[in-house]
Design a protein around this motif. Structure first.
Motif, mmCIF file in Angstrom:
data_model
loop_
_atom_site.group_PDB
_atom_site.id
_atom_site.type_symbol
_atom_site.label_atom_id
_atom_site.label_comp_id
_atom_site.label_asym_id
_atom_site.label_seq_id
_atom_site.Cartn_x
_atom_site.Cartn_y
_atom_site.Cartn_z
ATOM 1 N N THR A 21 -10.557 1.024 -36.160
ATOM 2 C CA THR A 21 -10.892 2.718 -36.851
ATOM 3 C C THR A 21 -11.070 1.858 -38.030
ATOM 4 N N THR A 22 -12.043 2.251 -38.784
ATOM 5 C CA THR A 22 -12.644 1.591 -39.957
ATOM 6 C C THR A 22 -12.511 2.615 -41.081
ATOM 7 N N THR A 23 -12.052 2.466 -41.548
ATOM 8 C CA THR A 23 -12.299 3.368 -43.277
ATOM 9 C C THR A 23 -13.237 3.068 -43.865
ATOM 10 N N GLY A 24 -13.414 4.260 -44.731
ATOM 11 C CA GLY A 24 -14.541 4.237 -45.387
ATOM 12 C C GLY A 24 -14.453 4.338 -47.266
ATOM 13 N N GLU B 229 -15.088 5.574 -41.180
ATOM 14 C CA GLU B 229 -15.476 6.313 -42.130
ATOM 15 C C GLU B 229 -13.804 7.021 -42.736
ATOM 16 N N VAL B 230 -13.226 7.022 -41.895
ATOM 17 C CA VAL B 230 -11.445 7.154 -42.486
ATOM 18 C C VAL B 230 -10.989 7.391 -43.877
ATOM 19 N N THR B 231 -10.974 8.695 -44.022
ATOM 20 C CA THR B 231 -10.109 8.682 -45.468
ATOM 21 C C THR B 231 -8.498 9.349 -45.634
ATOM 22 N N PRO B 232 -7.701 8.882 -46.236
ATOM 23 C CA PRO B 232 -6.628 8.879 -46.545
ATOM 24 C C PRO B 232 -6.134 10.595 -45.971
ATOM 25 N N LEU C 55 -5.625 -2.788 -42.744
ATOM 26 C CA LEU C 55 -5.674 -1.450 -42.377
ATOM 27 C C LEU C 55 -3.733 -0.879 -41.622
ATOM 28 N N LEU D 182 -3.891 8.354 -41.779
ATOM 29 C CA LEU D 182 -3.662 7.228 -42.747
ATOM 30 C C LEU D 182 -3.369 8.201 -43.803
ATOM 31 N N PHE E 227 -6.789 0.266 -49.235
ATOM 32 C CA PHE E 227 -7.705 0.578 -47.144
ATOM 33 C C PHE E 227 -8.967 0.769 -47.409
ATOM 34 N N GLN E 228 -9.765 0.950 -48.652
ATOM 35 C CA GLN E 228 -10.654 1.301 -48.348
ATOM 36 C C GLN E 228 -11.721 0.528 -47.782
ATOM 37 N N ASN E 229 -12.874 0.392 -46.319
ATOM 38 C CA ASN E 229 -13.655 -0.647 -46.567
ATOM 39 C C ASN E 229 -12.668 -1.385 -45.292
ATOM 40 N N GLN E 230 -12.005 -1.313 -44.716
ATOM 41 C CA GLN E 230 -11.717 -2.212 -43.724
ATOM 42 C C GLN E 230 -10.668 -1.233 -42.575
ATOM 43 N N THR E 231 -11.767 -2.649 -41.455
ATOM 44 C CA THR E 231 -10.841 -2.186 -39.989
ATOM 45 C C THR E 231 -9.780 -2.888 -39.582
ATOM 46 N N THR E 232 -9.536 -2.090 -38.543
ATOM 47 C CA THR E 232 -8.609 -2.731 -37.514
ATOM 48 C C THR E 232 -8.353 -2.552 -36.505
#
Lengths: 195, 464
Positions: free
Chosen positions: A46-49, B105-108, B140, B182, B190-195
């Motif tokens: 999982t990567t967040t934007g 590109e996961v967002t809250p 993350l 999320l 938590f922006q621009n993080q990877t898990t």
């Protein structure tokens, strides 16, 4: 003559042979009967934007953060002196979404240094427009929101219009308002934007 | 002769028997061979993952999901088609390739529902269980929220292990439905993080001896039971809440600025020393069992701190039983109990910003029940508190020795308090208080031994 009791002998040997085999089998099962870890492993990556917005010069595209927006004179007002009713506009600027996700944005006039914003708002109106030649076209800054796709710069050039209110009295004569900032606030596009 | 023959025969027999006992391959053998083919069993578990749907929140004034600004949302955006892959509302994607689910590109406010399937491809019956853990990128992972088979898992899940389950040869496992979300409250940290999360399906032969728990075993990132863990977790910006699970001997020093942090002591004893700024920090549920000095130390810190539902002890003389704040810290104390013996007091030193103490009890303090040994830069409010057996004064805000008065720069409020079997400092009615204030004083609704009591200048509340 001793007679060999062949049946008994044969049985002992056969029994021994079987026993040996069973021993081997029991030892082997202890090593075999768990799964290979790789067969049952699933990965989730999982990567967040991220949200990144910038105010940039409408010509050069360079960031204007940390710089001062020029207030531009006009043929009618070649010098920049605010007086009740006087209206000027800033240089043009664009907004650029440098992040990975679409955003909603709004702008506000904020204090950049320690000045009395209450007094500023008492004396001035600020609105945003896309036509620098027509100050009547535009939105009060507090009502303005926009949208930008990811990794996109606005094609629209924005101008801030600043007008000294006709009601501004003599107490504002000679005052100098430096250190006023413009803040652009961006949130992910599906969020509700705070005022 | 006969005898001789007999002897020989006996000897012969004995010899043969001995040989047989020592070796199976001596004389008098007869072989009859049977083939035995024994094939060892094989345990093989295969597992896969399927996406059921992805969802994202949209603004909804009737929604039940609330962000930090008070706006409400609901999960009204859904993508259940998946023909061209799955897409979240802000353009993030979810795809499965070679048993790896990748979300970008996961967002809250984004959530995915997935189904883990598996099969016993073994030759034998097995026991299986599934585990969820983090292979990389724990930061993350700390922000993600999970449900497993529709049961919500508490926040900050680190690992999840199911009980062992029987499965016959050739059978499929009961699908495991997992949601990964999320939440909208996940902040910019938590922006621009990877898990990288793993879901592992383990199998073992069916007659193996395994753990017999019937409930899943879950571990969490935010639980601490040691000095080192507590210090690290409290300072961790990815953990808005930290849970102390056991009393901790020794001081926990947090050398970091904290913001929006809640520390749950859960009735355990822990000494906390903060050296950084504290912006919206809440400390809840400390139970002081050792009574050894300052329990919460706000050294050289600024900001605002709230302390709730905690119990403090003082067993020595001149003990500061609770706080040692730096300048300009705003402190709120709510629903706490302070109990002392000897010349003890709940104390603040140096100075503070605004202080609000409410719904709290002070028992048997041998010195000033509340002592601020310096200037307060804000209001000082004491409301709905009980002072029981406090025999050397109620409140002092001052510098220096007995009777000296400091300054409350703001307003002094003393309302709705109950004072029982207590006395002024040095047993003087003029010294119930040692307070000098710059703003206004509001004193009302108080009782002393059951009778209405409105202390004022005569009792030591003095306008500057």
């Amino acid at each position: 003559m001793f007679r060999y009791k062949s049946n008994k002998q044969a049985f002992i040997i056969a029994a021994l042979v079987i026993l040996l085999c069973l021993v081997c089998l029991a030892g082997a099962t202890l090593a075999l009967f768990t799964s290979d870890l790789n067969d049952g492993t699933i990965g989730i990556v999982t990567t967040t934007g991220d949200v990144k917005i910038d105010i940039v010069d409408d010509v050069t595209g360079e960031t204007l953060v940390g710089k001062t927006l020029e207030i531009q004179s006009s043929a009618e007002r070649p010098e920049i002196w605010f007086e009740p009713g006087a209206t000027y506009h800033t240089q043009g600027f664009k907004l650029e979404n440098k992040g990975d996700i679409p955003v909603k944005f709004s702008l506000s006039v904020s204090e950049d240094e320690e000045i009395d914003m209450t007094e500023f708002h008492e004396a001035f109106e600020v609105w945003i427009s896309v036509d620098r030649n027509d100050p009547t076209v535009g939105d009060p800054l507090k009502n303005f929101t926009g949208y930008l796709d990811a990794k996109t710069s606005s094609e629209t050039v924005y101008y801030l219009f600043i007008k000294m209110k006709e009601s501004a009295g003599n107490e504002f004569q000679g005052k100098n308002y430096t250190g006023i900032g413009v803040t652009v606030y961006a949130v992910q596009a599906n969020a509700q934007i705070k005022e | 002769m006969k005898k001789k023959i007999l002897l020989s025969s006996i000897l012969t027999i004995v010899l043969c028997l001995s040989l047989i006992a020592g070796s199976t391959f001596a004389l008098f053998t007869s072989t009859s061979q049977v083939s035995i083919a024994a094939t060892a069993g094989n345990v093989k578990m295969t597992a896969g993952i399927e996406i059921t749907k992805v969802e994202s929140v949209e603004g909804d004034e009737n929604g039940t999901i609330e962000d930090e600004n008070g706006f409400t949302y609901s999960y009204s955006y859904k993508d259940e088609d998946g023909t061209d892959g799955y897409t979240f509302i802000n353009g993030g994607t979810a795809t499965v390739t070679d048993s790896v689910l990748t979300m970008t590109e996961v967002t809250p406010g984004d959530k995915i529902t997935l189904q883990v399937t598996g099969k016993n491809d073994s030759d034998i019956a097995i026991l299986y269980r599934y585990k969820i853990d983090c292979a990389a990128g724990e930061d993350l992972m700390k922000g993600l929220v999970f449900t497993v088979n529709s049961v919500a898992v508490d926040k900050y899940m680190a690992t999840y292990t199911s009980p062992w389950i029987d499965l016959a040869k050739g059978n499929d496992i009961a699908p495991v439905v997992i949601t990964v979300e999320l939440p909208v409250t996940a902040g910019n940290v938590f922006q621009n993080q990877t898990t990288e999360i793993r879901v592992i399906v383990e199998a073992i032969q069916a007659n193996a001896v395994v753990e017999d728990n019937v409930d899943p075993v879950i571990t969490y990132f935010n639980t601490a039971a040691t000095v080192a863990d507590a210090a690290d977790l409290i300072a961790d910006p990815f953990l808005p809440e930290v849970s102390i699970t056991e009393s901790i001997a020794g001081a926990v020093t947090i050398d970091a600025d904290l913001a929006d942090k809640t520390i749950y002591a859960n009735g355990n004893d822990v000494n906390l020393i903060f050296t950084g700024n504290l912006d919206n920090v809440v400390i809840d549920g400390i139970v002081d069992t050792l009574g050894q000095g300052r329990k919460i130390n706000l050294n050289a810190a600024s900001g605002n701190v709230t302390i709730t539902n905690s119990t403090f002890l003082s067993t020595g003389s001149n003990s500061n039983i609770a706080f040692y704040p730096g300048a300009n810290i705003d402190i709120t104390i709510d629903s706490c109990t302070f109990t002392g013996s000897g010349k003890s007091y709940a104390a603040w030193s140096t100075s503070a910003g605004e202080i609000i103490i409410k719904n709290s009890t002070f028992n048997t303090m041998g010195s000033w029940a509340i002592l601020i040994n310096g200037t307060q830069y804000g209001d000082f409010v004491i409301d709905n508190c009980t002072f029981n057996g406090c025999t050397d004064g109620i409140v002092k805000s001052g510098i220096g020795g007995a009777g000296a008065s400091g300054l409350v720069e703001g307003n002094f409020v003393f309302t709705n308090n109950t004072i029982v079997q207590s006395a002024g400092h040095d047993n003087s009615d003029a010294k119930w208080f040692g307070v000098s204030y710059n703003g206004t004083a509001t004193v009302s609704g108080n009782t002393l031994d059951g009778a209405a009591w409105e202390p004022g200048e005569a009792q030591g509340i003095v306008k500057k």
